[in-house]
Scaffold this motif. Structure first.
Motif, PDB file in Angstrom:
ATOM      1  N   VAL A 125      -7.131  34.363 -55.846  1.00  0.00           N
ATOM      2  CA  VAL A 125      -7.923  35.588 -55.857  1.00  0.00           C
ATOM      3  C   VAL A 125      -8.690  35.716 -57.166  1.00  0.00           C
ATOM      4  O   VAL A 125      -9.880  36.070 -57.172  1.00  0.00           O
ATOM      5  CB  VAL A 125      -7.009  36.824 -55.624  1.00  0.00           C
ATOM      6  N   LEU A 126      -8.064  35.396 -58.283  1.00  0.00           N
ATOM      7  CA  LEU A 126      -8.724  35.440 -59.589  1.00  0.00           C
ATOM      8  C   LEU A 126      -9.936  34.516 -59.612  1.00  0.00           C
ATOM      9  O   LEU A 126     -10.990  34.881 -60.120  1.00  0.00           O
ATOM     10  CB  LEU A 126      -7.738  35.043 -60.687  1.00  0.00           C
ATOM     11  N   TYR A 127      -9.795  33.335 -59.030  1.00  0.00           N
ATOM     12  CA  TYR A 127     -10.913  32.389 -59.006  1.00  0.00           C
ATOM     13  C   TYR A 127     -12.091  32.970 -58.231  1.00  0.00           C
ATOM     14  O   TYR A 127     -13.223  32.945 -58.697  1.00  0.00           O
ATOM     15  CB  TYR A 127     -10.465  31.065 -58.386  1.00  0.00           C
ATOM     16  N   PHE A 128     -11.847  33.502 -57.046  1.00  0.00           N
ATOM     17  CA  PHE A 128     -12.945  33.988 -56.208  1.00  0.00           C
ATOM     18  C   PHE A 128     -13.512  35.329 -56.677  1.00  0.00           C
ATOM     19  O   PHE A 128     -14.672  35.633 -56.412  1.00  0.00           O
ATOM     20  CB  PHE A 128     -12.511  34.088 -54.740  1.00  0.00           C
ATOM     21  N   VAL A 129     -12.731  36.123 -57.381  1.00  0.00           N
ATOM     22  CA  VAL A 129     -13.199  37.438 -57.808  1.00  0.00           C
ATOM     23  C   VAL A 129     -13.847  37.401 -59.190  1.00  0.00           C
ATOM     24  O   VAL A 129     -14.831  38.101 -59.431  1.00  0.00           O
ATOM     25  CB  VAL A 129     -12.034  38.460 -57.779  1.00  0.00           C
ATOM     26  N   MET A 130     -13.340  36.571 -60.099  1.00  0.00           N
ATOM     27  CA  MET A 130     -13.838  36.600 -61.472  1.00  0.00           C
ATOM     28  C   MET A 130     -14.520  35.307 -61.910  1.00  0.00           C
ATOM     29  O   MET A 130     -15.623  35.350 -62.446  1.00  0.00           O
ATOM     30  CB  MET A 130     -12.684  36.909 -62.430  1.00  0.00           C
ATOM     31  N   ILE A 131     -13.897  34.183 -61.726  1.00  0.00           N
ATOM     32  CA  ILE A 131     -14.392  32.938 -62.305  1.00  0.00           C
ATOM     33  C   ILE A 131     -15.637  32.436 -61.586  1.00  0.00           C
ATOM     34  O   ILE A 131     -16.636  32.101 -62.216  1.00  0.00           O
ATOM     35  CB  ILE A 131     -13.278  31.871 -62.301  1.00  0.00           C
ATOM     36  N   ARG A 132     -15.613  32.396 -60.278  1.00  0.00           N
ATOM     37  CA  ARG A 132     -16.745  31.864 -59.517  1.00  0.00           C
ATOM     38  C   ARG A 132     -18.026  32.682 -59.703  1.00  0.00           C
ATOM     39  O   ARG A 132     -19.094  32.113 -59.945  1.00  0.00           O
ATOM     40  CB  ARG A 132     -16.361  31.770 -58.039  1.00  0.00           C
ATOM     41  N   PRO A 133     -17.984  34.030 -59.619  1.00  0.00           N
ATOM     42  CA  PRO A 133     -19.213  34.800 -59.865  1.00  0.00           C
ATOM     43  C   PRO A 133     -19.756  34.631 -61.286  1.00  0.00           C
ATOM     44  O   PRO A 133     -20.969  34.591 -61.485  1.00  0.00           O
ATOM     45  CB  PRO A 133     -18.787  36.252 -59.617  1.00  0.00           C
ATOM     46  N   GLN A 134     -18.863  34.509 -62.275  1.00  0.00           N
ATOM     47  CA  GLN A 134     -19.312  34.312 -63.647  1.00  0.00           C
ATOM     48  C   GLN A 134     -20.025  32.974 -63.799  1.00  0.00           C
ATOM     49  O   GLN A 134     -21.053  32.875 -64.467  1.00  0.00           O
ATOM     50  CB  GLN A 134     -18.122  34.397 -64.607  1.00  0.00           C
ATOM     51  N   MET A 135     -19.499  31.940 -63.179  1.00  0.00           N
ATOM     52  CA  MET A 135     -20.150  30.623 -63.229  1.00  0.00           C
ATOM     53  C   MET A 135     -21.516  30.679 -62.552  1.00  0.00           C
ATOM     54  O   MET A 135     -22.477  30.068 -63.026  1.00  0.00           O
ATOM     55  CB  MET A 135     -19.255  29.567 -62.580  1.00  0.00           C
ATOM     56  N   LYS A 136     -21.610  31.429 -61.475  1.00  0.00           N
ATOM     57  CA  LYS A 136     -22.889  31.567 -60.771  1.00  0.00           C
ATOM     58  C   LYS A 136     -23.914  32.284 -61.650  1.00  0.00           C
ATOM     59  O   LYS A 136     -25.075  31.884 -61.730  1.00  0.00           O
ATOM     60  CB  LYS A 136     -22.667  32.331 -59.468  1.00  0.00           C
ATOM     61  N   ARG A 137     -23.475  33.363 -62.336  1.00  0.00           N
ATOM     62  CA  ARG A 137     -24.371  34.090 -63.236  1.00  0.00           C
ATOM     63  C   ARG A 137     -24.854  33.203 -64.381  1.00  0.00           C
ATOM     64  O   ARG A 137     -26.028  33.254 -64.760  1.00  0.00           O
ATOM     65  CB  ARG A 137     -23.664  35.314 -63.814  1.00  0.00           C
ATOM     66  N   GLN A 138     -23.963  32.402 -64.950  1.00  0.00           N
ATOM     67  CA  GLN A 138     -24.339  31.510 -66.040  1.00  0.00           C
ATOM     68  C   GLN A 138     -25.362  30.481 -65.571  1.00  0.00           C
ATOM     69  O   GLN A 138     -26.305  30.161 -66.293  1.00  0.00           O
ATOM     70  CB  GLN A 138     -23.118  30.793 -66.598  1.00  0.00           C
ATOM     71  N   LYS A 139     -25.189  29.973 -64.373  1.00  0.00           N
ATOM     72  CA  LYS A 139     -26.130  28.989 -63.827  1.00  0.00           C
ATOM     73  C   LYS A 139     -27.502  29.630 -63.615  1.00  0.00           C
ATOM     74  O   LYS A 139     -28.536  29.041 -63.938  1.00  0.00           O
ATOM     75  CB  LYS A 139     -25.592  28.435 -62.513  1.00  0.00           C
ATOM     76  N   GLU A 140     -27.544  30.855 -63.085  1.00  0.00           N
ATOM     77  CA  GLU A 140     -28.812  31.558 -62.886  1.00  0.00           C
ATOM     78  C   GLU A 140     -29.499  31.843 -64.220  1.00  0.00           C
ATOM     79  O   GLU A 140     -30.718  31.714 -64.336  1.00  0.00           O
ATOM     80  CB  GLU A 140     -28.580  32.866 -62.132  1.00  0.00           C
ATOM     81  N   GLN A 141     -28.722  32.233 -65.243  1.00  0.00           N
ATOM     82  CA  GLN A 141     -29.276  32.513 -66.570  1.00  0.00           C
ATOM     83  C   GLN A 141     -29.882  31.248 -67.177  1.00  0.00           C
ATOM     84  O   GLN A 141     -30.976  31.274 -67.731  1.00  0.00           O
ATOM     85  CB  GLN A 141     -28.177  33.072 -67.485  1.00  0.00           C
ATOM     86  N   LYS A 142     -29.198  30.129 -67.051  1.00  0.00           N
ATOM     87  CA  LYS A 142     -29.703  28.869 -67.588  1.00  0.00           C
ATOM     88  C   LYS A 142     -30.982  28.457 -66.868  1.00  0.00           C
ATOM     89  O   LYS A 142     -31.946  28.022 -67.500  1.00  0.00           O
ATOM     90  CB  LYS A 142     -28.646  27.776 -67.457  1.00  0.00           C
TER      91      LYS A 142
END
Length: 107
Positions: free
Chosen positions: A33-50
């Motif tokens: 649950v932690l992976y799908f709620v916190m880690i995955r969206p953060q990685m997606k945001r970082q990729k969009e920012q880059k």
């Protein structure tokens, strides 16, 4: 003198293995649950920012981390020059650009 028969001893060992595996199930579930709620969206945001920072070009309208809005006048590898007013350019780090505005937002 027989304290415990062999059949009872084998059954007790199998039950403890199953119960110990079931005790780890909530911990494993929390990590999923932690992976799908916190880690995955953060990685997606970082990729969009880059992607947004790599696509910055002259003439784009941006907002910086400090809340300054302006038009990009020059882009280098690590720095960006932003025109905040007529004839007033500031040089900021590329990572300080947080938002890319649609063209024509600033007048």
């Amino acid at each position: 003198m027989v304290f415990i028969s062999n059949a009872y001893a084998q059954a007790a060992g199998a039950a403890s293995t199953e119960s110990s595996l079931m005790s780890f199930l909530p911990i494993i579930l929390m990590f999923v649950v932690l992976y799908f709620v916190m880690i995955r969206p953060q990685m997606k945001r970082q990729k969009e920012q880059k992607t947004m920072l790599d696509a910055l070009a002259k003439g784009d309208e941006v907002i910086t981390a400090g809340g300054i809005a302006g038009k990009v006048t020059k882009v280098s590898d690590t720095f960006v020059s932003v025109e905040v007013s007529n004839g007033v350019d500031i040089q900021i780090q590329k990572s300080a650009v947080t938002t890319l505005l649609p063209k024509g937002t600033l007048k």
